[in-house]
Write an enzyme that holds these catalytic residues in place. Structure first.
Site: not given
Ligand code: UDP
Length: 319
Positions: A147, A188, A192
């Site tokens: 990505y 995301r 979640n």
């Molecule tokens: N995250 C989390 N629990 C979840 C999903 C995501 O703690 O069930 C954390 C993930 O590790 C990251 C942040 O939330 O640090 C944002 O994750 P997301 O997948 O929304 O998007 P990113 O900003 O990483 O692209």
């Protein structure tokens, strides 16, 4: 006078479909291309009876035949870490071949162009908050590289079409946007947590939850996009909300808004998960007169009905 016509690639995606709504509101007729890999017809269902809207199910990695347009918005791409991990090759293709085809379309019709880029261009940033002038800290071979590098490459192609072919281009760097139409299972953090809280399940916080994100409600993001589209700025512009939360704070906000008594379960942090992320939006403020208006709590409340319906179906009770 014939109305203005815009192409939105990824027009059935979360953000792409909100953009279609906004462009129709601006008086455009809109043709949306989407191969429905992660986009959903349900996101544009409400537009199907609008004669100014056309949906075409097609992969934009192949030559785009859409007729004359005045504006090309290249929004096609899996965008959640779970989705782009599942579709790594498709993500690289749409961020390379798809970007070329979208730019060729703009060039052919003398159209304006906007590239939907991302805060992921900054990787796991060593500069905080992130200004557009920061070049980033990206692992080029890690699991997120499909990505991050596709978007960085897309930015390079966009600037090249601007420099060599004089295409009138814009580069938008999107930061963690959320709201209605996000897919509940896209992995995301907000969908979640909302899904888990509404079902009374434990909330899965990755790592110790001290990593930060800055969440932008979709109406603010779209307002910034429309303003950038009207501007003549060719270099990247951050559009995001600069209020920063730890992921643990975000979990507590979701629990408060949903009235959930769920507990928190800590799970392993995914590889290369950025430790901090917050946009510096001075440029957007100065150039576009834009800043976000919706704070996280308000945005979560505005999203609640949508997530309730996504979890419980149409029987869900509105608040
Ligand atoms: N995250 C989390 N629990 C979840 C999903 C995501 O703690 O069930 C954390 C993930 O590790 C990251 C942040 O939330 O640090 C944002 O994750 P997301 O997948 O929304 O998007 P990113 O900003 O990483 O692209």
């Amino acid at each position: 006078m014939p109305s203005r016509r815009a192409l939105v690639t990824g027009g059935a995606g979360f953000l792409g479909s909100h953009l279609c709504d906004a462009l129709l509101g601006e008086g455009y007729t809109v043709v949306a291309f989407d191969n429905l890999l992660t986009g959903r017809l349900a996101n544009v269902e409400h537009l199907r009876s609008d004669s100014r809207f056309e949906f075409v199910e097609r992969d934009v990695c192949h030559p785009i035949e859409c007729g004359a347009v005045e504006y090309v918005f290249h929004f096609a791409s899996p965008a959640s870490p779970v989705d782009y991990a599942a579709h790594g090759i498709e993500t690289l293709r749409v961020g390379s071949y798809g970007t070329f085809e979208s730019l060729e379309t703009a060039r052919r019709y003398g159209a304006k162009f906007m590239m939907a880029s991302t805060s992921e261009c900054y990787g796991d940033p060593l500069v905080h908050p992130q200004t557009e002038s920061y070049w980033g800290h990206v692992n080029p071979i890690g699991p997120r590289s499909v990505y991050d590098e596709a978007k960085r490459f897309s930015e390079a192609v966009t600037m090249a079409y601007h420099r060599y072919h004089k295409v009138d281009t814009r580069i938008l760097r999107i930061f963690n946007t959320y709201g209605p139409r996000m897919q509940l299972n896209d992995g995301r953090v907000i969908p979640n947590f909302m899904g888990q809280a509404l079902r009374g399940e434990t909330l899965t916080v990755y790592g110790d939850g001290s990593q930060t994100r800055s969440f932008c409600y979709v109406s603010d993001e779209i307002d910034g996009i429309v303003r950038l589209a009207r501007s003549s700025e060719h270099e990247p512009v951050n559009i995001g909300n600069p209020t920063e939360f730890t992921i643990l704070e975000c979990a507590h906000k979701v629990m408060a808004v949903t009235g959930s008594t769920s507990t928190i379960q800590f799970e392993p942090l995914p590889q290369d998960d950025p430790k901090q992320r917050r946009p510096d939006i001075s440029k957007a403020k100065r150039l576009l007169g834009w800043e976000p208006k919706v704070d996280l709590e308000s945005g979560l409340k505005l999203s609640l009905d949508y997530f309730r319906k996504a979890v419980f179906g149409d029987q869900a009770q509105s608040a």
